[in-house]
Design an enzyme around this catalytic site. Structure first.
Site, PDB file in Angstrom:
ATOM      1  CB  CYS A   3       2.221   2.568  -3.704  1.00  0.00           C
ATOM      2  SG  CYS A   3       2.949   1.231  -4.135  1.00  0.00           S
ATOM      3  N   PRO A   4       5.414   3.598  -3.590  1.00  0.00           N
ATOM      4  CG  PRO A   4       7.490   2.732  -3.743  1.00  0.00           C
ATOM      5  CD  PRO A   4       6.745   3.520  -4.475  1.00  0.00           C
TER       6      PRO A   4
END
Lengths: 200, 82
Positions: free
Chosen positions: B18-19
């Site tokens: 993430c991200p």
């Protein structure tokens, strides 16, 4: 004046068709309504785009991540994103300093060290190195990568001008495409229009 | 693991967390034409929820399917409009 009877006057004049109301006037009114409807539709389209303002105030290694992760992700949603960097948060936008942000070993209850040891010289650097290693092993992006991704996607990274002056930074020290010459009023203006406002 | 989709492109975000899976998916979709299907291969278990959330909240994209197995999460996303 005492002879005025508002109730009768209103009833008598408002309900009957006005003989002075000509076709030209009606046409102009219709055009005006169409114009207003068009501008309303346009406003609705604009409102579809969500806005977010983040105020980034911290410049430690760990605290640089949340605003950048949220900003780059929101941009992937197509949101209009501003990150206003002030005080130590400005170091995130400082090209050289952003590569050398430090984690504080002191006062961090999650550190496996008592504060008396954590306060020794070099401990912040060691803690930072350990964290950076973990980040690398986990496949988490670096701060620099997140800045590049954010800018590529049109996130407006803003450098608080007061802080630039206060810390004696040169605009050339900041990443290219960072917005400079902005202050609290600019940030507030975007915040007022935003769906999401965060202080980090 | 194979799918029936005619994929226009495969995006490999294995090993990234993430991200990045969401952000790279968005960038890859931007380069495609309407109707194209993008295959996204990830190892981040959070990408299942994240790509769902992203596709739900983003105009012009649709999540077709998510396949889990062998520590891999494969997502099929189509671009519905320019």
């Amino acid at each position: 004046m005492s002879t005025d009877n508002p109730t009768t006057a209103a009833d008598g004049t408002d309900t009957e068709p006005d003989p002075d109301f000509d076709a030209g006037e009606l046409q102009a009114l219709r055009e005006r309504v169409a114009e207003l409807e068009a501008s309303l539709a346009e406003a609705d389209v604009d409102d579809d785009q969500k806005k977010m303002t983040i105020v980034a105030t911290k410049g430690s290694f760990d605290m640089a991540y949340p605003p950048l992760i949220l900003a780059s992700t929101a941009a992937a949603f197509g949101w209009d994103v501003v990150v206003f960097h002030t005080f130590w948060g400005l170091d995130i936008l400082h090209e050289e300093k952003s590569r050398d942000l430090q984690l504080s070993a002191v006062g961090n209850p999650n550190m496996p060290l008592p504060n008396s040891i954590a306060a020794l010289p070099g401990m912040d650097r060691m803690a930072t190195r350990m964290m950076a290693k973990k980040i690398d092993e986990n496949g988490t992006a670096t701060i620099e990568e997140l800045i590049d991704l954010s800018l590529e996607q049109g996130v407006d990274l803003q450098a608080c001008q007061m802080t630039v002056d206060l810390l004696g930074y040169d605009e050339d020290d900041l990443y290219d495409d960072v917005t400079v010459g902005v202050g609290a009023a600019t940030a507030l203006q975007h915040m007022a229009e935003s769906d999401v406002q965060l202080l980090v | 693991m194979s799918s029936d989709y005619q994929t226009a492109e495969t995006l490999d975000v294995t090993g990234q967390s993430c991200p990045i899976p969401v952000v790279k998916t968005k960038q890859a979709i931007d380069d495609l034409e309407a109707g194209d299907v993008l295959e996204v291969v990830a190892t981040d278990s959070g990408s299942v929820s994240d790509i769902q959330g992203w596709a739900d909240g983003t105009a012009g994209v649709e999540l077709l399917e998510q396949v889990e197995g062998d520590d891999r999460y494969t997502h099929y996303v189509t671009k519905t409009e320019e």
